[in-house]
Write an enzyme that holds these catalytic residues in place. Structure first.
Site, PDB file in Angstrom:
ATOM      1  N   LYS A 151       0.863  -1.185   0.000  1.00 23.06           N
ATOM      2  CA  LYS A 151       0.000   0.000   0.000  1.00 23.06           C
ATOM      3  C   LYS A 151       0.894   1.227   0.000  1.00 23.06           C
ATOM      4  O   LYS A 151       1.770   1.361   0.858  1.00 23.06           O
ATOM      5  CB  LYS A 151      -0.890   0.037   1.247  1.00 23.06           C
ATOM      6  CG  LYS A 151      -2.153  -0.784   1.139  1.00 23.06           C
ATOM      7  CD  LYS A 151      -3.059  -0.475   2.324  1.00 23.06           C
ATOM      8  CE  LYS A 151      -4.323  -1.290   2.263  1.00 23.06           C
ATOM      9  NZ  LYS A 151      -5.163  -1.076   3.468  1.00 23.06           N
ATOM     10  N   LYS A 235       0.963 -10.308   8.795  1.00 26.55           N
ATOM     11  CA  LYS A 235       0.592  -9.409   7.694  1.00 26.55           C
ATOM     12  C   LYS A 235       0.784 -10.096   6.346  1.00 26.55           C
ATOM     13  O   LYS A 235      -0.058  -9.980   5.445  1.00 26.55           O
ATOM     14  CB  LYS A 235       1.385  -8.098   7.745  1.00 26.55           C
ATOM     15  CG  LYS A 235       0.941  -7.153   6.635  1.00 26.55           C
ATOM     16  CD  LYS A 235       1.089  -5.691   6.918  1.00 26.55           C
ATOM     17  CE  LYS A 235       0.435  -4.889   5.786  1.00 26.55           C
ATOM     18  NZ  LYS A 235       0.625  -3.470   5.892  1.00 26.55           N
ATOM     19  N   HIS A 273       0.615   8.580  13.841  1.00 23.47           N
ATOM     20  CA  HIS A 273      -0.318   7.595  13.284  1.00 23.47           C
ATOM     21  C   HIS A 273      -0.597   6.471  14.296  1.00 23.47           C
ATOM     22  O   HIS A 273      -1.747   6.109  14.546  1.00 23.47           O
ATOM     23  CB  HIS A 273       0.273   7.013  11.992  1.00 23.47           C
ATOM     24  CG  HIS A 273      -0.541   5.903  11.403  1.00 23.47           C
ATOM     25  ND1 HIS A 273      -1.744   6.110  10.772  1.00 23.47           N
ATOM     26  CD2 HIS A 273      -0.330   4.560  11.382  1.00 23.47           C
ATOM     27  CE1 HIS A 273      -2.242   4.954  10.371  1.00 23.47           C
ATOM     28  NE2 HIS A 273      -1.406   3.991  10.723  1.00 23.47           N
TER      29      HIS A 273
HETATM   30  P1  NAD Z   1       7.384   8.487  10.193  1.00 20.93           P
HETATM   31  O1  NAD Z   1       7.710   7.960   8.880  1.00 20.93           O
HETATM   32  O2  NAD Z   1       6.919   9.894  10.284  1.00 20.93           O
HETATM   33  O3  NAD Z   1       8.632   8.269  11.150  1.00 20.93           O
HETATM   34  C1  NAD Z   1       8.544   8.685  12.474  1.00 20.93           C
HETATM   35  C2  NAD Z   1       9.693   9.620  12.879  1.00 20.93           C
HETATM   36  O4  NAD Z   1      10.844   8.850  13.176  1.00 20.93           O
HETATM   37  C3  NAD Z   1      10.104  10.608  11.821  1.00 20.93           C
HETATM   38  O5  NAD Z   1      10.431  11.827  12.433  1.00 20.93           O
HETATM   39  C4  NAD Z   1      11.345   9.966  11.225  1.00 20.93           C
HETATM   40  O6  NAD Z   1      12.219  10.895  10.636  1.00 20.93           O
HETATM   41  C5  NAD Z   1      11.969   9.353  12.439  1.00 20.93           C
HETATM   42  N1  NAD Z   1      12.828   8.201  12.221  1.00 20.93           N
HETATM   43  C6  NAD Z   1      12.645   7.196  11.339  1.00 20.93           C
HETATM   44  N2  NAD Z   1      13.546   6.235  11.535  1.00 20.93           N
HETATM   45  C7  NAD Z   1      14.331   6.633  12.566  1.00 20.93           C
HETATM   46  C8  NAD Z   1      15.414   6.050  13.257  1.00 20.93           C
HETATM   47  N3  NAD Z   1      15.828   4.816  12.984  1.00 20.93           N
HETATM   48  N4  NAD Z   1      15.992   6.760  14.240  1.00 20.93           N
HETATM   49  C9  NAD Z   1      15.534   7.981  14.596  1.00 20.93           C
HETATM   50  N5  NAD Z   1      14.483   8.568  13.998  1.00 20.93           N
HETATM   51  C10 NAD Z   1      13.888   7.891  13.000  1.00 20.93           C
HETATM   52  O7  NAD Z   1       6.225   7.617  10.904  1.00 20.93           O
HETATM   53  P2  NAD Z   1       5.928   6.055  10.953  1.00 20.93           P
HETATM   54  O8  NAD Z   1       5.271   5.842  12.246  1.00 20.93           O
HETATM   55  O9  NAD Z   1       7.118   5.260  10.604  1.00 20.93           O
HETATM   56  O10 NAD Z   1       4.884   5.848   9.783  1.00 20.93           O
HETATM   57  C11 NAD Z   1       3.617   6.432   9.814  1.00 20.93           C
HETATM   58  C12 NAD Z   1       3.079   6.481   8.406  1.00 20.93           C
HETATM   59  O11 NAD Z   1       2.920   5.148   7.910  1.00 20.93           O
HETATM   60  C13 NAD Z   1       1.726   7.134   8.312  1.00 20.93           C
HETATM   61  O12 NAD Z   1       1.726   8.054   7.248  1.00 20.93           O
HETATM   62  C14 NAD Z   1       0.782   5.991   8.021  1.00 20.93           C
HETATM   63  O13 NAD Z   1      -0.334   6.377   7.275  1.00 20.93           O
HETATM   64  C15 NAD Z   1       1.669   5.055   7.250  1.00 20.93           C
HETATM   65  N6  NAD Z   1       1.251   3.647   7.278  1.00 20.93           N
HETATM   66  C16 NAD Z   1       1.150   3.001   6.097  1.00 20.93           C
HETATM   67  C17 NAD Z   1       0.798   1.670   6.065  1.00 20.93           C
HETATM   68  C18 NAD Z   1       0.783   0.923   4.762  1.00 20.93           C
HETATM   69  O14 NAD Z   1       0.307  -0.219   4.736  1.00 20.93           O
HETATM   70  N7  NAD Z   1       1.309   1.479   3.708  1.00 20.93           N
HETATM   71  C19 NAD Z   1       0.533   0.988   7.264  1.00 20.93           C
HETATM   72  C20 NAD Z   1       0.645   1.687   8.456  1.00 20.93           C
HETATM   73  C21 NAD Z   1       1.011   3.029   8.455  1.00 20.93           C
HETATM   74  N1  GLY Z   2      -2.005  -1.179   7.249  1.00 19.93           N
HETATM   75  C1  GLY Z   2      -3.113  -1.797   6.592  1.00 19.93           C
HETATM   76  C2  GLY Z   2      -2.757  -2.568   5.381  1.00 19.93           C
HETATM   77  O1  GLY Z   2      -1.628  -2.652   4.966  1.00 19.93           O
HETATM   78  O2  GLY Z   2      -3.624  -3.113   4.783  1.00 19.93           O
END
Ligand code: NAD
Ligand code: GLY
Length: 372
Positions: A151, A235, A273
């Protein structure tokens, strides 16, 4: 920082999607190991898409590992944050690809959390109608969820992840070492998606999380390795049966309907998120309880674990005048909604999820009860 050498026999969770199948590698030291990227075609150009926080931490390490495989390795650091998961930032990736003369064989690497992964995947799906890409997730949330399953999306001010595509990577490379630099709040956000897999699919895993939550928060390497591996297995099994969310895959959105309303309602980036998902799971559990799927003890058990993970258990007030009304309005802009009818992922017995509608009055009552 010390590089941990790659262990022999790196665990690999396969994701079985016919010709779009790929491995999820999980281990220590993978970021510095050229062989972890064997799935990518050699002799091509590469663009590593990352952000301004992750680039100084891990950009060079990945570029060095990719150097033997690729003709040229370019890097692009996007602005950091959910509020940048939009058209303008996506366009920076296309600008970089065109500036570097990228062709159809150029490989994109998404080095970062879910925001970088979702945007890079979407850019890979669109550029020249599709170029190969590899997910290199660096947050717990991205390792257990967003990097797996194809996704990809950006947000729209009116709805979360509303513009996107299903587009599978060539591989997912989860180096557990990078979690050591993750801020505690981000680690907790990732734990929300780990906890999610229990109520929807595997209560034995939920039991395990309950007994290892302190170890996970303390970054215990064995506990993290198990959490990432089991989450990816669950997953992969779901996505393997329903790649494009015709049905079953929607269960992975447990807590997300309420959670996305919180994220959009407060403005992207105010709550993480995973924080929205955490409070959203408690709200969805209350709704499940109202509809007879679980009892109050189950709701309390879930809330207790979420709280122990350092996550919110109460929803945010997103509108001072008509909070429940604003939730309902935002939840109607959800990919699971049909003809304006909101469909929730609810628990129908521990370890079993269903997707169904619920009466507005009941949903309003749950929101009123659950919001701080
Ligand atoms: P993010 O990508 O914003 O990362 C979180 C924070 O951590 C950011 O500030 C980033 O720069 C920092 N960071 C990343 N790796 C790091 C590391 N190793 N060390 C220090 N800092 C680090 O947030 P997230 O929680 O990773 O992802 C959330 C996003 O994922 C949302 O946009 C959500 O919609 C999406 N998401 C997508 C799916 C999918 O199936 N595609 C599933 C769940 C969530
Ligand atoms: N995070 C929901 C999906 O990948 O379907």
């Amino acid at each position: 920082m010390q590089h941990t050498p790659r262990q022999a026999g790196t665990p690999c969770v396969p994701i079985d999607l016919g010709e779009r199948s790929y491995p999820i590698l999980i281990g220590s030291g993978l970021l510095a190991d050229p062989s972890a990227f064997d799935a990518a075609p050699a002799g091509t150009d590469a663009l590593v898409v990352t952000n301004t926080t992750v680039a100084p931490l891990y950009g060079e390490r990945l570029a060095a590992a990719l150097a033997p495989r690729h003709r040229r390795v370019h890097q692009l650091a996007l602005p950091d944050g959910e509020q940048h998961k939009d058209w303008a930032t996506l366009n920076l990736i296309f600008d970089a690809l065109l500036t570097h003369g990228a062709d159809r064989k150029t490989v994109l690497y998404a080095l970062g959390g879910g925001v970088v992964g979702d945007m890079t995947g979407f850019a890979a799906a669109c550029y020249m109608r599709g170029v190969p890409f590899v997910q290199v997730p660096t947050t717990l949330l991205a390792q257990v969820d967003s990097s797996v399953g194809g996704k990809t999306a950006i947000n729209h001010p009116l709805g979360k992840n509303m513009i996107g595509a299903f587009y599978q990577p060539l591989a997912v490379v989860c180096d557990l070492d990078v979690l050591k630099t993750l801020p505690a709040r981000e680690l907790s956000a990732g734990l929300a998606e780990v906890i999610k897999y229990g109520p929807i699919a595997d209560m034995a895993f939920f039991d395990w999380i309950e007994s290892h939550i302190d170890a996970l928060r303390a970054l215990d390497a064995d506990a993290l390795a198990h959490a990432v591996r089991r989450s990816c297995e669950i997953k992969a099994a779901v996505v393997g049966q329903d790649e494009r969310e015709a049905g079953l895959r929607a269960i992975l959105n447990f807590g997300h309907t309420f959670g996305h309303a919180i994220e959009a309602g407060l403005g992207y980036g105010a709550w993480l998120h995973g924080e929205g998902v955490a409070a959203g799971m408690v709200m969805a559990a209350h709704l499940s309880c109202e509809l007879g799927g679980v009892d109050a003890a189950f709701v309390q058990r879930l809330a207790t674990l979420i709280e122990r993970a350092g996550l919110p258990v109460r929803g945010a007030v997103i509108d001072a005048h008509d909070n429940a009304g604003r939730y309902l309005e935002l939840m109607r802009v959800d990919k699971k909604a049909e003809a304006g009818e909101i469909r929730f992922v609810l628990i129908d017995g521990p370890g079993r999820a269903v997707v169904r509608a619920a009466p507005d009055a009941l949903v309003r009552a749950v929101i009123d009860r659950c919001c701080a």
